[in-house]
Enzyme design. Structure first.
Site, PDB file in Angstrom:
ATOM      1  N   HIS A  60     -86.030 -35.134   0.714  1.00  0.00           N
ATOM      2  CA  HIS A  60     -84.803 -35.374  -0.051  1.00  0.00           C
ATOM      3  C   HIS A  60     -84.401 -36.848  -0.055  1.00  0.00           C
ATOM      4  CE1 HIS A  60     -80.932 -34.387  -1.834  1.00  0.00           C
ATOM      5  NE2 HIS A  60     -80.341 -35.102  -0.899  1.00  0.00           N
ATOM      6  N   HIS A  62     -82.642 -40.137  -2.783  1.00  0.00           N
ATOM      7  CA  HIS A  62     -82.012 -40.552  -4.048  1.00  0.00           C
ATOM      8  C   HIS A  62     -82.413 -42.008  -4.258  1.00  0.00           C
ATOM      9  CE1 HIS A  62     -78.898 -37.221  -4.287  1.00  0.00           C
ATOM     10  NE2 HIS A  62     -79.090 -37.213  -2.981  1.00  0.00           N
ATOM     11  N   GLU A 140     -81.737 -33.457 -11.867  1.00  0.00           N
ATOM     12  CA  GLU A 140     -80.481 -32.907 -11.347  1.00  0.00           C
ATOM     13  C   GLU A 140     -79.450 -32.682 -12.445  1.00  0.00           C
ATOM     14  OE1 GLU A 140     -78.214 -33.669  -7.395  1.00  0.00           O
ATOM     15  OE2 GLU A 140     -77.628 -35.275  -8.765  1.00  0.00           O
ATOM     16  N   SER A 144     -68.848 -29.883 -14.253  1.00  0.00           N
ATOM     17  CA  SER A 144     -68.143 -28.605 -14.162  1.00  0.00           C
ATOM     18  C   SER A 144     -67.110 -28.438 -15.279  1.00  0.00           C
ATOM     19  CB  SER A 144     -67.458 -28.493 -12.797  1.00  0.00           C
ATOM     20  OG  SER A 144     -66.634 -29.616 -12.576  1.00  0.00           O
ATOM     21  N   HIS A 178     -76.512 -29.941  -8.465  1.00  0.00           N
ATOM     22  CA  HIS A 178     -75.928 -30.888  -7.516  1.00  0.00           C
ATOM     23  C   HIS A 178     -75.246 -30.217  -6.336  1.00  0.00           C
ATOM     24  CE1 HIS A 178     -72.763 -33.547  -5.869  1.00  0.00           C
ATOM     25  NE2 HIS A 178     -73.746 -34.419  -5.868  1.00  0.00           N
ATOM     26  N   HIS A 205     -77.215 -29.552  -2.888  1.00  0.00           N
ATOM     27  CA  HIS A 205     -76.379 -29.941  -1.746  1.00  0.00           C
ATOM     28  C   HIS A 205     -75.447 -28.786  -1.426  1.00  0.00           C
ATOM     29  CE1 HIS A 205     -77.476 -33.755  -3.782  1.00  0.00           C
ATOM     30  NE2 HIS A 205     -77.586 -34.219  -2.554  1.00  0.00           N
ATOM     31  N   GLU A 208     -71.756 -29.922   2.802  1.00  0.00           N
ATOM     32  CA  GLU A 208     -71.953 -31.222   3.438  1.00  0.00           C
ATOM     33  C   GLU A 208     -70.701 -31.613   4.232  1.00  0.00           C
ATOM     34  OE1 GLU A 208     -72.979 -34.212   0.602  1.00  0.00           O
ATOM     35  OE2 GLU A 208     -73.406 -35.749   2.115  1.00  0.00           O
ATOM     36  N   ASP A 307     -82.433 -38.712   3.053  1.00  0.00           N
ATOM     37  CA  ASP A 307     -81.433 -38.864   2.008  1.00  0.00           C
ATOM     38  C   ASP A 307     -81.658 -40.233   1.343  1.00  0.00           C
ATOM     39  OD1 ASP A 307     -79.292 -38.188   0.386  1.00  0.00           O
ATOM     40  OD2 ASP A 307     -78.007 -37.585   2.031  1.00  0.00           O
TER      41      ASP A 307
END
Lengths: 404, 404
Positions: A60, A62, A140, A144, A178, A205, A208, A307
């Site tokens: 994982h 980014h 990704e 919303s 996401h 994710h 977290e 990450d």
């Protein structure tokens, strides 16, 4: 065909076999592992205190954020998230060809043969399609707002198509939702359908921060303030339990899970999910430490990942597992070390749907070699000593070819 | 006289002043710290994102063990102790001139200007008397067998005399009482008397393991087995509380204290003691994590140290405080980072009785400079970013002279 010999060969097979004075024979796949193997080949002995093991896999990352060093605010999850929103464009803009190359170089030097990349824009594709390391490229989806759902989905489909055009044996595709708080359930469903029909791995994710639980369960807390600021009158659209259930019959990795409760861990286990543990990232955002003991009690295979540099100072996976070894003070270092080597090899391979991560016949020949500073009498302590003393590797083979 | 200028000057003074675009003027002592200082001197600007701060101080090391990499058994305190006894002579024998030089070089590169060395034999003296770094040389006494007390004491006195013959401005002397379980109370008293009369700092290991408490309080547990094996019928000779009380009116650092209880911490505070925290060492011997919150609640100034390579893979103090930052997940990283920089500068200077550790007029000019990878907008985050990104320094000045 190549035959390597080392003082210690860690197979990372089911039995966790460690072979002293062991040999590995491979071309693009692994052909044989053992001692005194008879092949018509010049054997390359790697020297005193040498180690051969499967190359590492960083599930994982980014990489889009690889230009971050000191921009983002560490110490508090929500402050960090706000600083990401503030600096996102600058950081993305600041990471071009050289920046990606340097991120990949850092991973390569630490023995990583493959990584899972979360792509939020698709702009990283041109920098990664010729990566010397294997890439699992997770397109990704995030969003919303019901009014924007269609547009977001069309963009997402277009990015998938673009990434599919990159055809090579080192580049595979995955999908990323996401998080439960940032993706509309309609979008989740659509993405999961694609993953199922095309057999693509998923990453998401999950839990977290404490704020995430407060929001999902009660629509309260810091996320309420955050959403009201950005989107007005937002409400949580899914419960944590419903969220996990959706991923039944997929190959999904739940990233972080620091605040997942026992019921949720049980559900993750039931649907055959994986967990990705990013201890340094979690620490810098001050969200706490994953309860690895619980994860193990629920028999969930976990992997450890760096990450992105959005929440780490390094992409070196040996340093990450060393940090994990130091941080989980409730677990015995000797046994945790064994687990941690599994977490970045065979467990990571399973989560990314790759055919590597152990030295076994017919696995892809993704192999690293390095030397310890001294001999290790007690095999049981070998994983621990490897994690303490290894910062970079000597040789990395991917599909049997040395990558320099 | 030298005038340095950097983007950030961390004074580590009482107010924790951080001066942007700050300057430091010094010869062997610090003359002035501020901005736009007017001296008839060419100013040396250290470049973009440069930092000037006090050089680091590693209060507690055992360089005699610097040849250890993989010999000693990690994961359990008593197994480790037994492996130390087994390999001690080999390891001591294996560390000669080059080994000490390399240990000192590692510390120097990480910005350490001074270290506290526990000397158990005196054989290290010849390697350390010309150290480029400042040494506080703690002659250590160990031995609880009444029959051997006199001999041990005579040897100890002889070692003190030898070390006193090393006269230079970078070499000072201290005394070490190994621990409450390993030194006869008669010896303790004598050593403490010397320390008082000659104003020497003391170091003593205290409450490193659970086994130590069980032994001292009840004469039970793993230490009982250990002592019966080596010395027959041994009994604990002092309670933890009595032990601490003895150090009243001395300058004593209690090393580890992982298993010290609140009453003991209170007593350490009452007698004005210091605590030395060695998080990596504690983790590798699996004794747990010091409760820093308690230490702070009792207002005990703590320093962080690497301990020896007998229980560490590195003597780099920046890496040690980064480990501490990651490991203490109950403390806020931003504020812990501030504390940790104090712990390896001004707090460490006080514990070793040195006149350095902060950038203030008349302090000895022990200074490091280095560069961050990028600028830091929020000063509050500067200590955290320094700890995350600094592995080695650019320049080290000791008593105002650059040490290369």
């Amino acid at each position: 065909m190549i035959k390597l010999k080392a003082d210690y060969v860690l197979t990372l097979n089911e039995k966790y076999e460690i072979i002293k004075n062991g040999e590995v024979v491979f071309d693009d796949k692994i052909i044989d592992v053992g001692t005194d193997l008879e092949y018509d080949l010049k054997e390359i002995y790697l020297g005193k205190n040498s180690v051969i093991m499967p190359a590492l896999i960083n599930t994982h990352t980014h990489l889009e954020f690889s230009s971050n060093y000191t921009h983002l605010e560490y110490g508090d999850f929500m402050s960090w998230l706000n600083s990401v929103l503030e600096h996102r464009e600058d950081l993305f803009h600041g990471c071009k060809s050289e920046c990606y190359k340097s991120a990949i170089k850092e991973m390569k030097k630490s023995g990583i043969c493959a990584f899972g990349q979360i792509s939020s824009t698709g702009n990283d594709l041109k920098y990664l399609k010729h990566s010397p390391l294997k890439v699992v490229y997770f397109n990704e989806i995030i969003g919303s707002n019901p009014a924007a759902v269609d547009m977001i989905y069309q963009d997402f489909l277009a990015r998938i198509e673009q990434s599919k055009e990159v055809k090579n044996d080192k580049f595979k595709i995955g999908l990323s939702i996401h998080s439960p708080y940032s993706v509309h359930p309609i979008l989740m469903k659509k993405v999961i359908e694609i993953a199922k029909s095309e057999d693509l791995p998923i990453q998401t994710h999950f839990m977290e921060s404490k704020a995430e639980r407060k929001w999902l369960e009660n629509g309260e807390g810091e996320f309420k303030i955050f959403f009201e600021k950005h989107f007005k009158n937002a409400k949580p659209l899914i419960t944590p339990q419903e969220f996990i259930e959706q991923f039944e019959n997929t190959k999904t990795t739940f990233i972080h899970c620091v605040h997942a409760n026992e019921k949720e861990l049980q559900k993750i286990n039931e649907i055959g999910g994986y967990i990705s543990h990013c201890p340094i990232s979690n620490r810098l955002l001050n969200v706490g430490l994953l309860n690895l003991e619980s994860v193990k009690n629920f028999s969930i295979p976990y992997n450890v990942a760096t990450d992105g540099k959005s929440s780490n100072f390094s992409l070196n996976l040996f340093k990450e597992i060393r940090a994990a070894l130091l941080m989980h003070t409730d677990l015995h270092p000797k046994y945790l070390a064994k687990d941690l080597l599994k977490s970045v090899t065979i467990n990571a391979a399973k989560a990314l749907n790759l055919n590597n991560g152990s030295l076994e016949k017919d696995k892809e020949a993704d192999i690293i070699t390095f030397r310890l500073p001294n001999k290790v009498e007690d095999e049981e302590l070998l994983p621990l000593q490897i994690i303490l003393h290894t910062n970079k590797i000597d040789n990395l083979y991917i599909n049997g070819k040395e990558v320099k």
